[in-house]
Design a protein around this motif. Structure first.
Motif, PDB file in Angstrom:
ATOM      1  N   TYR A 134       0.835  -1.208   0.000  1.00  0.00           N
ATOM      2  CA  TYR A 134       0.000   0.000   0.000  1.00  0.00           C
ATOM      3  C   TYR A 134       0.872   1.261   0.000  1.00  0.00           C
ATOM      4  O   TYR A 134       0.682   2.167  -0.808  1.00  0.00           O
ATOM      5  N   LEU A 241       5.737   3.854  14.543  1.00  0.00           N
ATOM      6  CA  LEU A 241       5.789   4.882  15.580  1.00  0.00           C
ATOM      7  C   LEU A 241       7.220   5.324  15.813  1.00  0.00           C
ATOM      8  O   LEU A 241       7.507   6.492  16.003  1.00  0.00           O
ATOM      9  N   GLY A 264      -3.538   5.653   6.693  1.00  0.00           N
ATOM     10  CA  GLY A 264      -3.697   4.268   6.265  1.00  0.00           C
ATOM     11  C   GLY A 264      -4.585   3.560   7.263  1.00  0.00           C
ATOM     12  O   GLY A 264      -5.161   4.201   8.149  1.00  0.00           O
ATOM     13  N   PRO A 265      -4.725   2.250   7.132  1.00  0.00           N
ATOM     14  CA  PRO A 265      -5.569   1.529   8.079  1.00  0.00           C
ATOM     15  C   PRO A 265      -5.025   1.690   9.504  1.00  0.00           C
ATOM     16  O   PRO A 265      -3.813   1.666   9.700  1.00  0.00           O
ATOM     17  N   VAL A 266      -5.920   1.846  10.471  1.00  0.00           N
ATOM     18  CA  VAL A 266      -5.445   1.991  11.849  1.00  0.00           C
ATOM     19  C   VAL A 266      -4.833   0.688  12.348  1.00  0.00           C
ATOM     20  O   VAL A 266      -4.107   0.665  13.337  1.00  0.00           O
ATOM     21  N   LEU A 284      -3.139  15.995   6.849  1.00  0.00           N
ATOM     22  CA  LEU A 284      -3.472  14.735   6.193  1.00  0.00           C
ATOM     23  C   LEU A 284      -3.614  14.993   4.701  1.00  0.00           C
ATOM     24  O   LEU A 284      -4.331  15.898   4.287  1.00  0.00           O
TER      25      LEU A 284
ATOM     26  N   TYR B 134     -13.254  -3.611   6.961  1.00  0.00           N
ATOM     27  CA  TYR B 134     -12.336  -2.814   7.795  1.00  0.00           C
ATOM     28  C   TYR B 134     -13.126  -1.881   8.713  1.00  0.00           C
ATOM     29  O   TYR B 134     -12.908  -1.832   9.920  1.00  0.00           O
ATOM     30  N   VAL B 138     -13.174  -2.036  12.808  1.00  0.00           N
ATOM     31  CA  VAL B 138     -12.688  -0.940  13.648  1.00  0.00           C
ATOM     32  C   VAL B 138     -13.816  -0.415  14.535  1.00  0.00           C
ATOM     33  O   VAL B 138     -13.613  -0.114  15.715  1.00  0.00           O
ATOM     34  N   LEU B 241     -17.423  10.569   0.426  1.00  0.00           N
ATOM     35  CA  LEU B 241     -17.376  12.032   0.423  1.00  0.00           C
ATOM     36  C   LEU B 241     -18.773  12.601   0.597  1.00  0.00           C
ATOM     37  O   LEU B 241     -18.983  13.567   1.316  1.00  0.00           O
ATOM     38  N   VAL B 262     -11.895   8.279  11.951  1.00  0.00           N
ATOM     39  CA  VAL B 262     -10.938   7.184  11.811  1.00  0.00           C
ATOM     40  C   VAL B 262     -10.377   7.229  10.385  1.00  0.00           C
ATOM     41  O   VAL B 262     -11.147   7.306   9.434  1.00  0.00           O
ATOM     42  N   PRO B 263      -9.056   7.189  10.225  1.00  0.00           N
ATOM     43  CA  PRO B 263      -8.497   7.171   8.876  1.00  0.00           C
ATOM     44  C   PRO B 263      -8.558   5.772   8.286  1.00  0.00           C
ATOM     45  O   PRO B 263      -8.856   4.808   8.975  1.00  0.00           O
ATOM     46  N   GLY B 264      -8.290   5.688   7.014  1.00  0.00           N
ATOM     47  CA  GLY B 264      -8.233   4.403   6.332  1.00  0.00           C
ATOM     48  C   GLY B 264      -7.356   4.553   5.111  1.00  0.00           C
ATOM     49  O   GLY B 264      -6.727   5.602   4.927  1.00  0.00           O
ATOM     50  N   PRO B 265      -7.305   3.539   4.266  1.00  0.00           N
ATOM     51  CA  PRO B 265      -6.476   3.655   3.069  1.00  0.00           C
ATOM     52  C   PRO B 265      -6.967   4.806   2.197  1.00  0.00           C
ATOM     53  O   PRO B 265      -8.172   5.008   2.070  1.00  0.00           O
ATOM     54  N   VAL B 266      -6.047   5.550   1.591  1.00  0.00           N
ATOM     55  CA  VAL B 266      -6.468   6.665   0.736  1.00  0.00           C
ATOM     56  C   VAL B 266      -7.150   6.144  -0.524  1.00  0.00           C
ATOM     57  O   VAL B 266      -7.860   6.867  -1.199  1.00  0.00           O
ATOM     58  N   SER B 267      -6.948   4.871  -0.815  1.00  0.00           N
ATOM     59  CA  SER B 267      -7.569   4.263  -1.987  1.00  0.00           C
ATOM     60  C   SER B 267      -9.005   3.828  -1.705  1.00  0.00           C
ATOM     61  O   SER B 267      -9.721   3.415  -2.604  1.00  0.00           O
ATOM     62  N   HIS B 275     -11.283  11.313   5.703  1.00  0.00           N
ATOM     63  CA  HIS B 275     -10.085  12.105   5.428  1.00  0.00           C
ATOM     64  C   HIS B 275     -10.442  13.572   5.182  1.00  0.00           C
ATOM     65  O   HIS B 275      -9.741  14.475   5.639  1.00  0.00           O
ATOM     66  N   LEU B 284      -8.029  13.084  14.252  1.00  0.00           N
ATOM     67  CA  LEU B 284      -7.788  11.716  13.809  1.00  0.00           C
ATOM     68  C   LEU B 284      -7.673  10.833  15.043  1.00  0.00           C
ATOM     69  O   LEU B 284      -6.921  11.136  15.973  1.00  0.00           O
ATOM     70  N   THR B 286      -7.365   6.572  16.333  1.00  0.00           N
ATOM     71  CA  THR B 286      -7.076   5.216  15.864  1.00  0.00           C
ATOM     72  C   THR B 286      -7.593   4.154  16.828  1.00  0.00           C
ATOM     73  O   THR B 286      -7.604   2.989  16.502  1.00  0.00           O
ATOM     74  N   GLU B 290      -8.006   7.001  22.337  1.00  0.00           N
ATOM     75  CA  GLU B 290      -7.907   8.356  21.792  1.00  0.00           C
ATOM     76  C   GLU B 290      -9.279   9.023  21.696  1.00  0.00           C
ATOM     77  O   GLU B 290      -9.393  10.240  21.855  1.00  0.00           O
ATOM     78  N   GLU B 293     -10.082  10.062  25.258  1.00  0.00           N
ATOM     79  CA  GLU B 293      -9.288  11.230  25.640  1.00  0.00           C
ATOM     80  C   GLU B 293      -9.911  12.513  25.109  1.00  0.00           C
ATOM     81  O   GLU B 293      -9.966  13.529  25.792  1.00  0.00           O
ATOM     82  N   LYS B 306       1.444   6.643  22.585  1.00  0.00           N
ATOM     83  CA  LYS B 306       1.918   5.466  21.858  1.00  0.00           C
ATOM     84  C   LYS B 306       3.427   5.529  21.659  1.00  0.00           C
ATOM     85  O   LYS B 306       3.953   6.515  21.192  1.00  0.00           O
TER      86      LYS B 306
END
Lengths: 375, 375
Positions: A134, A241, A264-266, A284, B134, B138, B241, B262-267, B275, B284, B286, B290, B293, B306
């Motif tokens: 990826y 990290l 990317g994927p968490v 980002l 995914y 998550v 989107l 939560v982020p993920g693959p940009v694809s 995003h 963001l 993960t 978080e 918090e 982390k």
């Protein structure tokens, strides 16, 4: 004794810097402090003369490599490698590196790319050596486009993200610069020798380590500050990290350059460093357009706003949408039904149905009205 | 005519709100404007009496459903469903919804969870119906932990992310609230009927649409503002989107609540909305730590920082690391060699070697020194 007339006189700033680069490691706070106090010429003069400053500070750390440094014929080496050595004041010197807390004494360059042109329109693309498919894919996609947009892709010629970045730029005849930890004649890693040679032929290889110098761990960390200083912004594509790429990001931040990261994927350890950077304020980015927008010239590089698929019904006024959504696609509804369901008055319903019909979004049947879709 | 004595008098605020909920759609700017001018009691009185305000504004939009509204016996319906209707002033009314530009007239609730306890410690978990494996994974991971930490997981009981969020909370006997677009007795989508029934048994189902009311597109959009208003923060896990989930985020932002993504693959198209939100300022995240918090109580819910794997060599001082990295693991080096390579003076090298030996990171052999690793 006056400082100027004491130790060296004829040594000259340029020669002093070349010698210092051979005698001391880059990024050495102790040497930096002494240079700040005495200047390069005087300090090197002291090291060559009696190995201590007039104040009696012993310069053992420099003296250890003194003989080897004096033996090296840098002009000859440069000629034989087709390389050049830059010092501050040279036309090609990238003045942006002088913003570093520990600027390099000199920079060895090999390749046609002028170094002073790099910081103004370039992106450092850094990341994990052990990247995923990826990360490699996204790097290639972004760097091809950045190179096509005229950005210089700067990286460290390492495995993984670095190599993918250089290769993508080369693939579209774009500009790319490899900043090395060892000398510009010491390809490392060995497996990337061909790639590194190609970068040197069409772009530039850069190092503050004199030719022949081995890539050592400390030099990798020091090298990363040069990557940050030589670029408009730093993009981290995949990083654990704990990752060397994050030291480049740290330097970019200290230099007030743009810091960008690809998510990317968490669940991917190789994206954890990117996510941490975004949480710390990195922008980002998901494609080259967004990178260009962040680091590029205002106006020229504005990323197009991402939109979803436009469905015509979304562009309706509230009343029209309200009526439209109460119509059924495969059965007719009376005006009364639509009125009760939509909560609109009869006049409003009739006017809305007329407009929807004109837009091709409703159709009048014998027993009422039916919904139609825009396409 | 005075406003109070004119149209209704004995109608009462509570009864007026219940009628208005049946006569007018929620989130209708026109009705909101009239309520702002006349108050709920007077406005409903006008609609019931002669269908226009004293100023002559025709209330056709409300009058269309007048007869049906008057026929409904809300007290009887509530009893038979085991539901309750809340209006402002009731002890269980969640005052946080009054921050909305268009607050609900009343809220129907079914289930043991008290609604006024929700906004203080809850997370709206929203996202795509057509989510990926995914996203589902998550969501489950984060919501299990949030529920265990005592957060109420609030969502919309739809397919995809919504259902995964509710299921995760239920799986650990956590608290969860489903906010529905139709009535609290109208499970939608049908396939989630069992899930929705379970939420009503152990958590709460909430709707501003009176029982029997169909879920309609506009009501989904209106419902999303309630999800935002009923929670401390909104987390979007996966969203295209163009996505309804992003309307919830928009409301959360307008209400100055926390917005997390939560982020993920940009694809992945299903992460593109996330995003975009992060680029617009969403935090963001993960993992559940978080999230907690960001939305939790200061002190109680601080996420652990982390860190990568700690290698002992990283904790060395600069001189120690410099010597250590010039040692070889499988061959010995003389002190002279180390001195020249490291650029340190002999005293510094000897002192560093001694310390490294004590730390178990170097070993003295007959002909020199060898590197050892921490483990």
């Amino acid at each position: 004794m006056s400082r100027a007339g004491s130790a060296q006189g004829a040594l000259g700033e340029r020669r002093a810097r070349l010698l210092l680069a051979r005698m001391g490691e880059p990024y050495d706070e102790w040497v930096q402090a002494l240079v700040a106090e005495h200047g390069v010429e005087d300090l090197v003069g002291y090291a060559l003369r009696d190995g201590r400053t007039p104040q009696g500070v012993r310069l053992d750390r420099l003296v250890g490599r003194r003989e080897r440094a004096l033996e090296a014929d840098d002009a000859h080496i440069a000629r034989s490698l087709g390389a050049r050595v830059l010092v501050p004041g040279d036309e090609e010197w990238p003045v942006e590196v002088d913003q570093l807390l520990a600027p390099p004494w000199c920079l060895w360059v090999r390749g046609p790319q002028r170094l002073d042109e790099v910081p103004g329109r370039s992106v450092a693309v850094v990341g994990a050596r052990a990247c995923t498919a990826y990360g490699e894919h996204v790097t290639a996609q972004i760097c091809v486009e950045l190179a096509e947009k005229g950005f210089v892709v700067v990286s460290g010629a390492a495995y993984g993200i670095d190599a993918a970045a250089h290769r993508a730029a080369l693939a579209v005849d774009g500009r790319t610069v490899g900043v090395l930890a060892g000398g510009v004649d010491v390809p490392y890693p060995r497996a990337n020798s061909d790639l590194i040679a190609r970068i040197g032929r069409v772009g530039a290889l850069v190092s503050e380590t004199p030719p022949g110098g081995a890539p050592a761990r400390m030099r990798f960390l020091a090298r990363n500050r040069l990557i940050a200083a030589l670029t408009t912004g730093t993009l981290v594509v995949e990083a654990a990290l704990r990752s060397g790429a994050r030291t480049t990001v740290r330097h970019a931040r200290e230099l007030d350059r743009h810091v960008l990261a690809v998510p990317g994927p968490v669940s991917s350890l190789m994206s954890a460093g990117c996510h941490a950077e975004i949480r710390m304020g990195a922008t980002l980015v998901t494609d080259a357009g967004e990178v260009a927008e962040a680091v590029g010239r205002i106006g020229d590089d504005l990323a197009p706003l991402k939109r979803g698929v436009v469905r015509d019904e979304d562009d309706l006024t509230e009343d029209l949408r309200r009526v439209w959504q109460w119509l059924r696609p495969r059965a007719s509804s009376s005006v009364d039904e639509v009125m009760v369901r939509s909560g609109l008055a009869v006049r409003e319903v009739l006017s809305a149905l007329g407009e929807l019909e004109e837009l091709g979004l409703a159709e009048q049947l014998l027993d009422g009205w039916r919904r139609r879709s825009a396409r």
